[in-house]
Motif scaffolding. Sequence first.
Motif, mmCIF file in Angstrom:
data_model
loop_
_atom_site.group_PDB
_atom_site.id
_atom_site.type_symbol
_atom_site.label_atom_id
_atom_site.label_comp_id
_atom_site.label_asym_id
_atom_site.label_seq_id
_atom_site.Cartn_x
_atom_site.Cartn_y
_atom_site.Cartn_z
ATOM 1 N N GLY A 96 0.827 -1.204 0.000
ATOM 2 C CA GLY A 96 0.000 0.000 0.000
ATOM 3 C C GLY A 96 0.859 1.250 0.000
ATOM 4 N N THR A 97 0.210 2.386 -0.139
ATOM 5 C CA THR A 97 0.974 3.629 -0.182
ATOM 6 C C THR A 97 0.476 4.638 0.845
ATOM 7 O OG1 THR A 97 -0.488 4.498 -1.896
ATOM 8 C CG2 THR A 97 1.574 3.503 -2.643
ATOM 9 N N LEU A 98 1.411 5.509 1.234
ATOM 10 C CA LEU A 98 1.133 6.556 2.208
ATOM 11 C C LEU A 98 1.719 7.856 1.675
ATOM 12 C CD1 LEU A 98 0.571 7.781 5.042
ATOM 13 C CD2 LEU A 98 2.810 6.900 5.715
ATOM 14 N N THR A 99 0.868 8.862 1.589
ATOM 15 C CA THR A 99 1.326 10.150 1.102
ATOM 16 C C THR A 99 1.066 11.199 2.175
ATOM 17 O OG1 THR A 99 0.455 9.424 -1.006
ATOM 18 C CG2 THR A 99 1.190 11.665 -0.899
ATOM 19 N N ILE A 100 2.094 11.975 2.489
ATOM 20 C CA ILE A 100 1.918 13.058 3.460
ATOM 21 C C ILE A 100 2.256 14.373 2.778
ATOM 22 C CG2 ILE A 100 2.741 14.032 5.634
ATOM 23 C CD1 ILE A 100 2.641 11.319 6.768
ATOM 24 N N ASP A 101 1.315 15.282 2.813
ATOM 25 C CA ASP A 101 1.448 16.542 2.079
ATOM 26 C C ASP A 101 1.863 16.300 0.642
ATOM 27 O OD1 ASP A 101 0.606 18.114 4.096
ATOM 28 O OD2 ASP A 101 2.596 18.839 4.689
ATOM 29 N N GLY A 102 1.264 15.315 0.036
ATOM 30 C CA GLY A 102 1.510 15.049 -1.376
ATOM 31 C C GLY A 102 2.782 14.278 -1.685
ATOM 32 N N ARG A 103 3.545 13.922 -0.663
ATOM 33 C CA ARG A 103 4.795 13.196 -0.924
ATOM 34 C C ARG A 103 4.672 11.739 -0.506
ATOM 35 N NH1 ARG A 103 9.387 16.435 1.918
ATOM 36 N NH2 ARG A 103 10.781 15.357 0.493
ATOM 37 N N ASP A 104 5.057 10.873 -1.419
ATOM 38 C CA ASP A 104 5.022 9.434 -1.166
ATOM 39 C C ASP A 104 6.100 9.094 -0.140
ATOM 40 O OD1 ASP A 104 5.283 6.704 -1.122
ATOM 41 O OD2 ASP A 104 5.128 6.461 -3.301
ATOM 42 N N VAL A 105 5.671 8.670 1.030
ATOM 43 C CA VAL A 105 6.605 8.495 2.137
ATOM 44 C C VAL A 105 7.599 7.362 1.881
ATOM 45 C CG1 VAL A 105 6.765 7.890 4.583
ATOM 46 C CG2 VAL A 105 5.050 9.509 3.823
ATOM 47 N N SER A 106 7.195 6.358 1.104
ATOM 48 C CA SER A 106 8.117 5.235 0.868
ATOM 49 C C SER A 106 9.310 5.664 0.018
ATOM 50 C CB SER A 106 7.367 4.088 0.174
ATOM 51 O OG SER A 106 7.020 4.476 -1.136
ATOM 52 N N ARG A 107 9.181 6.802 -0.642
ATOM 53 C CA ARG A 107 10.288 7.257 -1.510
ATOM 54 C C ARG A 107 11.247 8.183 -0.785
ATOM 55 N NH1 ARG A 107 6.893 7.362 -6.572
ATOM 56 N NH2 ARG A 107 6.821 5.128 -6.929
ATOM 57 N N LEU A 108 10.913 8.547 0.466
ATOM 58 C CA LEU A 108 11.778 9.489 1.179
ATOM 59 C C LEU A 108 13.095 8.832 1.543
ATOM 60 C CD1 LEU A 108 9.288 11.260 3.624
ATOM 61 C CD2 LEU A 108 9.992 11.954 1.330
ATOM 62 N N ARG A 109 14.179 9.612 1.452
ATOM 63 C CA ARG A 109 15.473 9.100 1.903
ATOM 64 C C ARG A 109 15.551 9.249 3.419
ATOM 65 N NH1 ARG A 109 17.089 11.879 -2.792
ATOM 66 N NH2 ARG A 109 17.456 13.678 -1.464
ATOM 67 N N ASP A 110 16.583 8.631 4.006
ATOM 68 C CA ASP A 110 16.691 8.601 5.469
ATOM 69 C C ASP A 110 16.585 9.981 6.107
ATOM 70 O OD1 ASP A 110 16.824 5.958 5.508
ATOM 71 O OD2 ASP A 110 18.955 5.785 6.037
#
Length: 412
Positions: A96-110
């Motif tokens: 599944g996916t999670l977006t916070i303020d329009g940003r896909d959280v799984s794609r965030l770097r550390d």
Amino acid sequence: MTTSLELPADPVAAGETGVAAPVAIEVSHLTKVFGAPARRGLGRGRSDTGGGKPPAVADVSFTVAKGEFFVIMGLSGSGKSTLLRMLNKLVEPTSGTLTIDGRDVSRLRDGELRELRNKKINMVFQHFALFPHRTVRDNAAYALRLRGVNQNEAAQRADEALKTVGLEGWGDSLPGELSGGMRQRVGLARALASGADILLMDEPFSALDPLIRRDMQDLLLQLQRDHQRTVVFVTHDLNEAMRLGDRIMVMRNGKVVQLGTGAEILSMPADDYVADFVSDVDRSRVLTAGTIMRQPLVTARLDERPEQVLDRIGAAEGLGAYVLDEDGRILGVLSNDRLADAVHQRSTSLADHLTDQYASVPDSAPLVDLCSLVGRHSVPLAVTDDAGRLVGVVPRAALLAAIANTEEAPRA
Ligand SMILES: Nc1ncnc2c1ncn2[C@@H]1O[C@H](COP(=O)(O)OP(=O)(O)O)[C@@H](O)[C@H]1O
Ligand SMILES: [Mg+2]
């Protein structure tokens, strides 16, 4: 394999808000199977492949608007905490996916993820940890210090937050000197001081006694409104959910069973599980006049003749009628007795016979406020909108039925 997916394809009934508010959090088909390798089997319906273990959270989708107070409710073990922790990446989703303020959280770097956790989101737990050997001020400043805010500024902002939660002057004390309720306020102060836009709260008030709990709920509501925070709040207590939530999402066995406003859930529980929850709720404080009102049986205009109106009331077996102006505002009431007098006197003007023998409430009034007003006049209690127009009436029987939750309650 679809045993975990017996809900309709879109369990959150898309578009139920109709509100075009900016989105803070968007959750799409989020699933967690403990023990299953993360990020495998992204397809729906493969979520129950974790060694036969049922998912703790199964294919959950919802959207939280900016500034919304969103409540997740369900019995113990229904997956609330797991879901909340996925929002913060304390728990890694299986799919599944999670977006916070329009940003896909799984794609965030550390680094970005750390920033998200430290700045954007703050989490308050039921038994959240205060450092016993640090002052209340240092505890409140904790999230800021983590973020590298210098000591002076952090202390100043912590003091402001402590003042906001009613702990002014306690900054130099140690947590051990505070009562349970006060310690929980420090948790709120920490979340506030952090400046986070999104507060995730996991049963933060469950351990408090009822009176303090109510104070904390009021305080939280006030903070959320004044400071425009988005709150995702977990509770197993429907009364708390109803008091706080703009919307409530009811979970069972990891799945969403209903999502709606408190009044919606109360008046139309989706299934027996929800109905069971709802049976404990103090309906008189949650349901409003607007949710139980009926169409008035008879209304009249000033230019009508008394016998016309009397006939209509008679046909409807009423005792009187509201007289409205052309905008639908209430001019007064005509009781049968007055009308009979008017007919008797061969009067042609209704205006001479109008009385103010009625009571009215706004459609947002809770039922508890209606109890002393119904049944006192020849016409049922009037429900009016902001402009003072008559939008419905509450007969005594409708009020009693709604509070007793017998099936007299209207659907419209
Ligand atoms: N870390 C974990 N490891 C394995 N199972 C877990 C873990 N955390 C929760 N669970 C299981 O997931 C399910 C949902 O738990 P949880 O999210 O804590 O529910 P709630 O907060 O609604 O009480 C439960 O069956 C629980 O036993
Ligand atoms: Mg929990």
